[in-house]
Motif scaffolding. Structure first.
Motif, mmCIF file in Angstrom:
data_model
loop_
_atom_site.group_PDB
_atom_site.id
_atom_site.type_symbol
_atom_site.label_atom_id
_atom_site.label_comp_id
_atom_site.label_asym_id
_atom_site.label_seq_id
_atom_site.Cartn_x
_atom_site.Cartn_y
_atom_site.Cartn_z
ATOM 1 N N ASN A 1 -4.553 -2.538 3.797
ATOM 2 C CA ASN A 1 -3.681 -1.483 4.335
ATOM 3 C C ASN A 1 -2.878 -0.797 3.240
ATOM 4 O O ASN A 1 -2.778 0.424 3.195
ATOM 5 C CB ASN A 1 -2.707 -2.070 5.357
ATOM 6 N N PHE B 1 -4.248 7.190 -0.173
ATOM 7 C CA PHE B 1 -4.126 8.434 0.600
ATOM 8 C C PHE B 1 -2.935 9.258 0.100
ATOM 9 O O PHE B 1 -3.050 10.462 -0.142
ATOM 10 C CB PHE B 1 -3.952 8.142 2.093
ATOM 11 N N TRP C 1 -0.567 13.616 -0.982
ATOM 12 C CA TRP C 1 0.820 14.056 -1.196
ATOM 13 C C TRP C 1 1.122 14.348 -2.662
ATOM 14 O O TRP C 1 1.811 15.302 -2.977
ATOM 15 C CB TRP C 1 1.802 12.974 -0.721
ATOM 16 N N LEU D 1 -13.195 -1.881 3.568
ATOM 17 C CA LEU D 1 -12.501 -2.431 4.737
ATOM 18 C C LEU D 1 -13.478 -2.602 5.889
ATOM 19 O O LEU D 1 -13.520 -3.642 6.551
ATOM 20 C CB LEU D 1 -11.361 -1.479 5.156
ATOM 21 N N GLN E 1 -6.979 12.067 8.969
ATOM 22 C CA GLN E 1 -5.849 12.137 8.043
ATOM 23 C C GLN E 1 -5.682 13.541 7.475
ATOM 24 O O GLN E 1 -4.569 14.031 7.337
ATOM 25 C CB GLN E 1 -6.040 11.137 6.909
ATOM 26 N N GLY F 1 -2.712 14.767 9.420
ATOM 27 C CA GLY F 1 -1.698 14.201 8.536
ATOM 28 C C GLY F 1 -1.610 12.690 8.632
ATOM 29 O O GLY F 1 -2.347 12.037 9.358
ATOM 30 N N TYR F 2 -0.672 12.183 7.885
ATOM 31 C CA TYR F 2 -0.496 10.741 7.775
ATOM 32 C C TYR F 2 0.372 10.248 8.928
ATOM 33 O O TYR F 2 1.368 10.868 9.267
ATOM 34 C CB TYR F 2 0.183 10.445 6.445
ATOM 35 N N GLU G 1 2.499 6.852 10.210
ATOM 36 C CA GLU G 1 2.973 5.522 9.815
ATOM 37 C C GLU G 1 2.258 4.498 10.679
ATOM 38 O O GLU G 1 2.157 4.671 11.895
ATOM 39 C CB GLU G 1 4.488 5.443 10.017
ATOM 40 N N ARG G 2 1.727 3.482 10.038
ATOM 41 C CA ARG G 2 0.934 2.484 10.743
ATOM 42 C C ARG G 2 1.754 1.810 11.846
ATOM 43 O O ARG G 2 2.888 1.389 11.621
ATOM 44 C CB ARG G 2 0.445 1.453 9.736
ATOM 45 N N ARG H 1 2.701 -1.195 14.056
ATOM 46 C CA ARG H 1 2.559 -2.649 13.899
ATOM 47 C C ARG H 1 2.700 -3.318 15.259
ATOM 48 O O ARG H 1 3.764 -3.266 15.871
ATOM 49 C CB ARG H 1 3.625 -3.182 12.938
ATOM 50 N N PHE I 1 -3.571 1.938 13.484
ATOM 51 C CA PHE I 1 -3.138 0.543 13.295
ATOM 52 C C PHE I 1 -3.535 -0.045 11.943
ATOM 53 O O PHE I 1 -3.116 -1.149 11.612
ATOM 54 C CB PHE I 1 -3.714 -0.343 14.404
ATOM 55 N N GLY I 2 -4.362 0.635 11.180
ATOM 56 C CA GLY I 2 -4.769 0.125 9.873
ATOM 57 C C GLY I 2 -5.770 -1.009 9.986
ATOM 58 O O GLY I 2 -6.449 -1.169 11.004
#
Lengths: 370, 295
Positions: A225, A232, A237, A354, B91, B95-96, B98-99, B101, B184-185
């Protein structure tokens, strides 16, 4: 009668399943429960990775402490050499942070550390203008610690503005540092105090944690992860957005979007990130995650990952001036395009490894019709 | 060699004819129909097991296994490729994020369930199109030309259909997995029993191999509203209900999209109404490609 039949049927199936032994064991427990490392290779890898993370966390804290000590010795006005020395120390601190950040698995094991990175660094987070906030605090006359009340005003991003202005020439910076009874220097110490506290939390975690090395599956997931996240952010970015390659700013480059544009240290930040990837995945004298993945069937993809990391580092070495200067208006140095392509491939390869590790290719029940 | 002949299918738990699923189907049939020996006797009669249609199923199974190993699998886009492409696409386009959890048990459990449900839904639609789109029906009729049913009839599928179902699988499993990785990664995995998806394993154990048989196993009416019973699939193979019960494991798709049928158990006639069946391997492979020529 009907119930008797169902019961005997269930019993028969239970006997049948039990008779199959390990062939039909419930693998889910292995996937979601404890998965203690058993082989020497697994233990060695986890131990080495823990040491790497500890090393960087300690180096980060030391660099902050050292900088605070330097500041505490300034009794008179600062000279150009002293300001320059602080700027150099900033670079060390910032690159150590990048090394910690690129392998930051702590948040997966301690919820209280999830927000710590945003208390250290303020990049790509909301629309806060950190420089404007810091300047406002510097322009006031009251207690500097109270003036810097925002968390974002005590981050590395804020510290960068305090030490470099907006890529302000050194002689001008000397004047600004000594202005108003060295208010700017005191502001640096306020930011460093916050950074020291945050770095301490991370260092303490890595020194005391036992969870990371206790579960090989969780540790592998955490490492995968963090590498994917980091690759990325590096690609998109830190390289794609300033250069106008990323979709968000397609055809609209702006060197001010580089992470450390004010200090012109963005290239050093990128290098620190990639060197951490190399520590985790690269060919080393010690057992790391890369060698572990390689031994577990991902050899070809690990070789490809190592090549991309080396290529990206070699590309960074080709820049003779700060990377910020490789963008001039709408003109972007071709090396940045290559760097973007290389890091994009790196991220893709991380995903590939992965997916290989997850064995997701097992078909649900063949691909046939019915 | 074993792979080419398809014999490995009997020992792999992600295959329909895995020995355990076959034994469980037999046990269910024996226990439930122990008072109706005619039903069991018919399934194991020479009339069914050595029918020209059944003999084609056996030959076809070996031939199509070789075709899959040698031609289809090496050339087909895999779920892996779809996952990588789609995660990067998500992505770059959105965009990104946040994973998120969440506890592993929920992550793994929901992923296992979702991939099973999504897979079942896409199977339903592709199967339905195989019947309703004339060009696709030319290939799918190979499967429906079977006049008697046995577990190997499941594999009586034209290679073109294999390719389509393979692509469907890659897109479905790839998309679901990519979405999970995006949000979730790493850390996703499937709950498995003996190497198969937990839900697939359970479904296969409760008589999946009786779907292609003459044993009319039914579930209670309320269960049949959610899970398709072997008998409901046999109805689909009958000459009168070919446009009903397209589902694989779940019957909710048929219910929601208006194609579910159950009703009373009746004697069924399998196969196609409108043509004399072909019992040659070459014919099964080539007839769909040469509409006017019969081999």
């Amino acid at each position: 009668m009907k119930h008797k039949m169902i019961k005997s049927l269930l019993l028969a199936l239970a006997v049948l399943l039990a008779g199959c032994g390990s062939d039909n064991a419930y693998d889910g427990t292995e996937l979601i429960g404890s998965n203690t490392p058993t082989t020497p290779e697994e233990n060695a890898m986890l131990s080495v990775q823990t040491q790497v993370f500890q090393k960087h966390a300690t180096a980060l804290k030391q660099s902050i402490t050292q900088m605070r000590q330097s500041i505490s010795t300034f009794e008179q006005n600062l000279t150009a050499n002293e300001v320059s020395s602080l700027q150099t120390q900033f670079e060390t601190l910032m690159t150590e942070w990048k090394s910690v950040e690129a392998g930051y698995v702590a948040a997966d094991y301690d919820e209280s550390l999830i927000d710590t990175p945003s208390a250290i660094d303020f990049f790509h987070t909301g629309n806060v203008d950190v420089a404007a906030d810091v300047q406002k605090a510097l322009d006031q006359t009251g207690d500097i610690e109270s003036a810097l009340f925002k968390n974002s005003s005590k981050t590395i991003t804020a510290l960068e503005y305090m030490l470099f202005g907006t890529a302000t020439p050194l002689d001008e910076m000397v004047g600004l540092m000594n202005k108003d009874d060295k208010r700017r220097v005191n502001a640096c110490d306020v930011a460093l105090k916050n950074l020291e506290a945050q770095a301490s939390k991370i260092e303490t975690f890595y020194q005391n944690d036992t969870k990371f090395a206790a579960n090989i599956t969780d540790a592998s997931n955490a490492l995968a992860n963090v590498l994917i996240d980091s690759s990325f952010k590096l690609k998109e970015w830190r390289i794609g957005e300033p250069s106008g390659i990323a979709l968000k700013y397609a055809g609209n480059p702006d060197s001010n979007r580089f992470e450390y544009a004010k200090s012109k240290r963005s290239l050093e930040a990128m290098r620190a990130i990639l060197l951490t990837h190399q520590e985790i995945m690269g060919e080393q004298s010690y057992a790391n995650f890369g060698s572990f993945a390689s031994q577990n069937g991902a050899q070809s993809v690990v070789i490809a990952i190592r090549k991309q990391i080396s290529d990206a580092l070699a590309l960074l070495n080709q820049f003779n001036t700060p990377i910020e200067e490789a963008i001039n208006g709408t003109s972007v140095d071709a090396k940045i395009d290559t760097l973007y392509a290389t890091t994009k491939e790196l991220q893709r390869l991380y995903y590939e490894s992965l997916i290989q590790a997850l064995s997701l290719t097992a078909e649900i029940i063949e691909a046939d019709g019915d | 060699m074993v792979e080419l002949s398809g014999l490995d299918f009997f020992v792999e738990s992600d295959k329909r004819i895995y020995w355990l699923y076959m034994v469980s189907a037999l046990m269910l049939a024996v226990v439930i129909f122990r008072n109706q020996p005619d039903i069991l006797r018919k399934q194991f009669s020479k009339e069914v097991l050595w029918h020209p249609s059944a003999r084609l199923d056996y030959v076809y199974f070996v031939a199509v296994s070789a075709v899959k190993v040698l031609l289809i699998v090496p050339l087909l886009v895999g779920a892996d490729d779809v996952i990588v492409w789609m995660v990067v696409f998500l992505q770059e386009q959105f965009g990104y994020v946040e994973r998120i959890r969440i506890a592993s048990v929920w992550l793994v459990g929901s992923y296992t369930l979702l991939i099973f449900v999504a897979n079942d839904l896409t199977r339903y639609w592709l199967h339905r199109w195989m019947h309703t789109v004339p060009l696709l029906w030319r290939f799918h009729r190979v499967h429906h030309s079977a006049q008697v049913l046995n577990p190997l009839t499941f594999y009586r599928v034209h290679p073109v259909e294999n390719v389509l179902f393979g692509l469907r699988y890659a897109l479905t499993a790839g998309s679901v997995t990519a979405l999970y990785i995006y949000f979730f990664g790493a850390g996703i995995s499937m709950m498995q029993m003996g190497g198969a998806n937990l839900f697939v394993f359970v479904f296969s154990l409760i008589g999946a191999n009786l779907r292609h048989s003459h044993i009319p196993l039914r579930y209670p009416a309320k269960v049949e509203r959610w899970i398709l019973s072997p008998y409901q699939h046999q109805l689909h193979h009958s000459v009168h209900y070919g446009f009903k019960n397209y589902g694989s494991a779940l019957s909710v798709w048929d219910r929601w999209f208006g194609t579910l049928v159950a009703g009373k158990t009746r004697k069924l006639r399998f196969g196609l109404l409108d043509e004399t069946p072909t019992h040659s391997l070459l014919g099964a492979f080539l007839n769909p490609l040469n509409k006017g020529i019969k081999l």
